[in-house]
Design an enzyme around this catalytic site. Structure first.
Site, PDB file in Angstrom:
ATOM      1  N   ARG A 139       2.426  -4.036   0.150  1.00 24.08           N
ATOM      2  CA  ARG A 139       2.643  -2.703  -0.680  1.00 24.08           C
ATOM      3  C   ARG A 139       2.738  -1.367   0.473  1.00 24.08           C
ATOM      4  O   ARG A 139       3.626  -0.594   0.118  1.00 24.08           O
ATOM      5  CB  ARG A 139       1.304  -2.329  -1.322  1.00 24.08           C
ATOM      6  CG  ARG A 139       1.143  -2.897  -2.498  1.00 24.08           C
ATOM      7  CD  ARG A 139       0.037  -2.068  -3.494  1.00 24.08           C
ATOM      8  NE  ARG A 139      -1.097  -1.972  -2.956  1.00 24.08           N
ATOM      9  CZ  ARG A 139      -2.074  -3.178  -3.548  1.00 24.08           C
ATOM     10  NH1 ARG A 139      -1.425  -4.090  -4.336  1.00 24.08           N
ATOM     11  NH2 ARG A 139      -3.247  -3.261  -3.288  1.00 24.08           N
ATOM     12  N   GLY A 140       2.341  -1.502   1.691  1.00 19.88           N
ATOM     13  CA  GLY A 140       2.442  -0.748   2.811  1.00 19.88           C
ATOM     14  C   GLY A 140       1.785   0.763   2.375  1.00 19.88           C
ATOM     15  O   GLY A 140       0.841   0.713   1.839  1.00 19.88           O
ATOM     16  N   CYS A 141       2.732   1.841   2.573  1.00 21.16           N
ATOM     17  CA  CYS A 141       1.918   3.141   2.401  1.00 21.16           C
ATOM     18  C   CYS A 141       2.805   4.218   1.746  1.00 21.16           C
ATOM     19  O   CYS A 141       3.971   3.831   1.540  1.00 21.16           O
ATOM     20  CB  CYS A 141       1.547   3.659   3.958  1.00 21.16           C
ATOM     21  SG  CYS A 141       0.597   2.446   4.771  1.00 21.16           S
ATOM     22  N   ILE A 142       2.123   5.212   1.502  1.00 22.50           N
ATOM     23  CA  ILE A 142       3.049   6.220   0.446  1.00 22.50           C
ATOM     24  C   ILE A 142       3.324   7.459   1.399  1.00 22.50           C
ATOM     25  O   ILE A 142       2.517   7.908   2.035  1.00 22.50           O
ATOM     26  CB  ILE A 142       1.747   6.616  -0.572  1.00 22.50           C
ATOM     27  CG1 ILE A 142       1.117   5.364  -1.267  1.00 22.50           C
ATOM     28  CG2 ILE A 142       2.620   7.423  -1.507  1.00 22.50           C
ATOM     29  CD1 ILE A 142       2.076   4.480  -2.015  1.00 22.50           C
TER      30      ILE A 142
END
Lengths: 105, 416
Positions: free
Chosen positions: A102-105
């Site tokens: 998902r990683g980051c926003i």
């Protein structure tokens, strides 16, 4: 939902080639998945990363980012790029049969 | 019984939580203790303006203690570690604080030393960051003396505080050099580890287009392995290079080091694993967290912290009363994006809805994902609200914690 056949078994993947059902993955599929990413031979460090990705996914519901991999897998970020060139987190996730981190926003 | 509430951090989250909780409980009902390592509260959105001499460093700083209401104890000391299982905090000055409820609000730390070469030769001279007051001030002097060449803006890796700030910096740099009538002699390049200008598709497309319109080059999927200040180049792990005369680097972020020294409190990057809807930490039921210190999948931004504040205060109260927690935080974020030439645009989004065009907070209101003078004035005015409404824990009219959906246009209704 697209499917593909890996090691003689049909599995479900999304349009970016990530497994949608990680339980369909087996270790026998990894060499073929790796070859599709341009990795001819899976070495021990490759397997360290693949198993670590699987374990992280099972515990946390998402694969780790490259940075978290570098901190916790025992393989440095530099080595990760040598093992899985062009985006270790994404490529290792495809080989390990887990969804895109998902990683980051 | 008097409940002991300990709050770590006196930035945006810690201050507003302390002030709101103080209103919630009489001094007989609860003691509130706030800890921070210094007494310098920086209005962080102002850091963007310092390098362009649009704000003076003094204008964006106030004492932390002055932002806290009466009957809140303030202790100035670094934190050694939290012992979650013993409900205890150890401070570096030797103080031991026992708590019934702990709120972690110590934000994110910048980790420039984790990138090879970043703090080496040229750091503070031709390699800068504007994420600290000191860095932003040094960069101001460097930009004032810049006589042309390659300016590179580089995000090393996500997550970072205020993910739009580096883009805003690029837009303002375009304005700054245009205003100084030297834009033709400056190449501006934006270098990101992402596969586009921003994380979310609709906004990424719009922002990417805005870079192109301004003649700012975009380099994507660049994972910075080394910053070579002497040679003036960024080198990626896959051995690509981007040359620079001045580099503005947003360093790696992590949680605060004491989180890593606190058994079970943090993750691999020292952020606090936190329930994204209740803000209860996953380590212990009496430990809560908000703002940049958490691992929740929302932007690390003041607006997020502000909106989280409502749910956090509610849930600390419910926890103390032995009631079920309120799981209503929706990931709401709201950011003004300064785009140069006296304009800005606004984005508004949450865990499930990406930034979309339309108006905020309803069909009549500020334009979303579109540049306007009004948004720029809104951004400037916000500093007043920050000190006078947000930190004291008052409501800001028209801006509630839940993301409004009315006024937004979805991609389906947008595209031809």
């Amino acid at each position: 939902m697209p499917t593909k056949t890996v090691a003689g078994t049909t599995v479900e993947v999304n349009d970016e080639g990530f497994f949608t059902d990680p339980s369909q993955w087996t270790e026998e599929m990894a060499p073929e998945l790796a070859e599709a990413e341009g990795i001819d031979t899976l070495t021990d460090p490759h397997w360290t990363v693949i198993r670590f990705m699987r374990q992280e996914f099972e515990e946390k519901g998402t694969g780790p980012t490259v940075r978290a991999l570098g901190k916790t897998s025992g393989v440095t970020v530099k080595e990760l790029y040598q093992l899985f060139p062009k985006g270790p987190a994404k490529i290792a996730a495809r080989v390990a049969g887990i969804p895109k981190p998902r990683g980051c926003i | 019984m008097t409940h002991r509430i300990v709050i770590l951090g006196a930035g945006t989250g810690g201050t507003l939580a302390a002030n709101r909780l103080r209103r919630e409980y009489s001094t007989d009902e609860a003691t509130i203790t706030v800890v921070d390592q210094d007494d310098v509260h920086v209005y962080q959105p102002g850091l963007l303006f310092v390098p362009f001499a649009l704000a003076r460093p003094d204008d964006i700083v106030r004492p932390r203690q002055d932002q806290l209401h009466d009957h809140i104890e303030y202790i100035q000391s670094p934190i050694e570690a939290v012992e979650p299982d013993a409900d205890r905090v150890h401070l570096t000055d030797g103080t031991v604080l026992d708590f019934d409820v702990l709120v972690v609000a110590t934000g994110a730390a910048l980790l420039p030393e984790e990138t090879e070469g970043l703090t080496g030769p040229g750091w503070g001279e031709k390699v800068h960051t504007f994420y600290t007051l000191e860095g932003a001030t040094a960069l101001r002097d460097s930009l004032a003396a810049f006589d042309g060449g390659r300016l590179v803006i580089n995000v090393v890796d996500m997550p970072i505080k205020c993910p739009v700030a580096p883009l805003e910096f690029a837009f303002l740099a375009d304005w700054f050099f245009t205003d100084r009538k030297m834009r033709d002699s400056v190449d501006i390049t934006y270098v990101t580890p992402l596969d586009a200008a921003f994380t979310k598709p609709v906004a990424a497309k719009r922002l990417g287009g805005m870079l192109a319109e301004r003649g700012i080059d975009l380099v994507t999927e660049f994972n910075t392995g080394e910053v070579d200040g002497e040679g003036g180049r960024l080198v990626s792990y896959d051995e690509r290079e981007v040359p620079f005369d001045v580099a503005v680097v947003i360093p790696l972020h992590g949680g605060q080091p004491y989180v890593g020294r606190s058994p079970g409190l943090g993750d691999a990057l020292d952020f606090v694993p936190t329930d994204p809807h209740t803000l209860q930490s996953q380590s212990r039921p009496n430990v809560f967290a908000l703002g940049d210190a958490t691992n929740v999948p929302a932007s690390k931004a003041g607006s997020v912290t502000h909106f989280e504040g409502d749910v956090l205060v509610e849930n600390v109260s419910r926890f103390i009363a032995g009631e079920e927690l309120d799981a209503s935080y929706d990931g709401h974020a709201n950011c003004f994006i300064e785009t140069g030439f006296g304009k800005a645009m606004l984005i508004d989004f949450n865990y499930d809805t990406e930034p979309l065009p339309g108006h905020f907070p309803s069909k009549v209101g500020m334009p979303l994902l579109k540049e306007s003078r009004a948004n720029h004035l809104g951004k400037l005015m916000f500093q007043w609200f920050y000190w006078h409404a947000l930190l004291p824990g008052r409501d800001i009219p028209g801006i509630g914690p839940d993301m409004p959906t009315t006024g937004k246009r979805s991609p389906e209704s947008e595209s031809p």
